[in-house]
Design a protein around this motif. Structure first.
Motif, short mmCIF file in Angstrom:
data_model
loop_
_atom_site.label_atom_id
_atom_site.label_comp_id
_atom_site.label_asym_id
_atom_site.label_seq_id
_atom_site.Cartn_x
_atom_site.Cartn_y
_atom_site.Cartn_z
N TYR A 91 0.83 -1.21 0.00
CA TYR A 91 0.00 0.00 0.00
C TYR A 91 0.86 1.26 0.00
N ASP A 92 2.12 1.16 -0.42
CA ASP A 92 3.03 2.29 -0.37
C ASP A 92 2.69 3.39 -1.37
N GLN A 93 1.75 3.12 -2.29
CA GLN A 93 1.32 4.14 -3.25
C GLN A 93 -0.11 4.62 -2.98
N TYR A 94 -0.61 4.35 -1.77
CA TYR A 94 -1.97 4.75 -1.41
C TYR A 94 -2.04 6.14 -0.79
N GLY A 95 -0.90 6.79 -0.60
CA GLY A 95 -0.91 8.09 0.06
C GLY A 95 -1.10 7.95 1.55
N ASP A 96 -1.72 8.95 2.16
CA ASP A 96 -1.88 8.96 3.63
C ASP A 96 -3.24 8.48 4.08
N ASN A 97 -4.03 7.87 3.18
CA ASN A 97 -5.37 7.39 3.57
C ASN A 97 -5.75 6.14 2.78
#
Length: 266
Positions: free
Chosen positions: A76-82
């Motif tokens: 999930y490292d490309q999901y941003g902060d949410n």
């Protein structure tokens, strides 16, 4: 009948019986036996389908599902902060009936920012499920039965292998499940990033869960739940016992690896 004729007759009978037994034995031994076959090739996602809530079928948002060095990783490292409830699943490409599936998995890293509290070291193997094509665009979880994968926090008990019922229900010892997730009878907690082997057997309405080769739960007679938002659609079409469906691996907000996925069909 003289003695000579009697001897010939008895010999013929004996040879006939022997030949029948030999033929029967040969026929029985030539019957195909169930064996394990890999369904993840260690190179790519061929034979699998991706569905993430809010995205069309096949879109691998944020490279959630990726393969490198023989390992299928969910990240999930490309999901941003949410995380924003973008739950997903990787579906094996065909419907299964009467089978046993085995996966080796491990939890790694940290839960995605914005994930639900329960998302910590939580994932699942979903089975007897609806197809990826039948999922609605924003539907978060398929109608299915689930083997819930849990990882420990290093100190507390948090057993893996409970059975959950999104849009379905099952029976334990002849009685319908009384809670959404039912803990296993044999409780095993696995801390850290160790590899664990989970297995599910689905056969003629019976369901078994295993961990590291040990049976931990038994259930039977899965049905679609007519009181569930999505389950009721399937219940109206098929009110009987669910005997077949699709298998999928959850993307549930905590990074997880799979290094072996095998199938045995009966």
């Amino acid at each position: 009948m003289n003695a000579r004729k009697l001897s010939v007759l008895l010999l013929a009978c004996a040879l006939g019986i022997s030949g029948f037994q030999s033929s029967t034995s040969s026929s029985s031994s030539s019957a195909p036996k169930a064996s394990w076959k890999p369904i993840f090739n260690g190179k790519n996602l061929d034979g699998w389908k991706i569905k993430i809530a809010g995205y069309p079928l096949g879109e691998n948002f944020g490279q959630t599902f990726r393969v490198a060095d023989g390992i299928l990783s969910i990240r999930y490292d490309q999901y941003g902060d949410n995380f924003n409830n973008r739950f997903g699943a990787l579906y094996f490409g065909r419907k299964l009936k009467n089978y046993r599936i085995k996966v080796e998995y491990r939890f790694v890293g940290e839960t995605a920012p914005g994930a639900p509290v329960w998302g910590f070291r939580d994932s699942g193997i979903q089975y007897l499920g609806q197809s990826a094509e039948s999922m609605e665009l924003k539907q978060q979880f398929p109608v299915c039965v689930e083997y819930n994968l849990h990882g420990g926090n290093g100190k507390d008990d948090r057993p893996t292998g409970e059975l959950c019922v999104p849009g379905t229900y099952v029976e334990f010892a002849g009685s319908r499940n009384s809670q959404f997730c039912t803990p296993p009878d044999v409780k095993k907690t696995f801390h850290g990033d160790q590899w664990v082997t989970a297995e599910i057997e689905v056969r003629d309405g019976k369901i078994l869960h295993f961990v590291n080769g040990e049976q931990i739960l038994s259930a039977a007679n899965a049905h679609y739940n007519p009181e569930h938002e999505f389950g009721k659609v399937f219940a109206a079409k098929d009110p009987g016992i669910i005997l077949e469906g699709f298998v999928s691996l959850q993307s549930n907000s905590h990074p997880i690896d799979f290094r072996k996925i095998e199938l045995m069909e009966y």
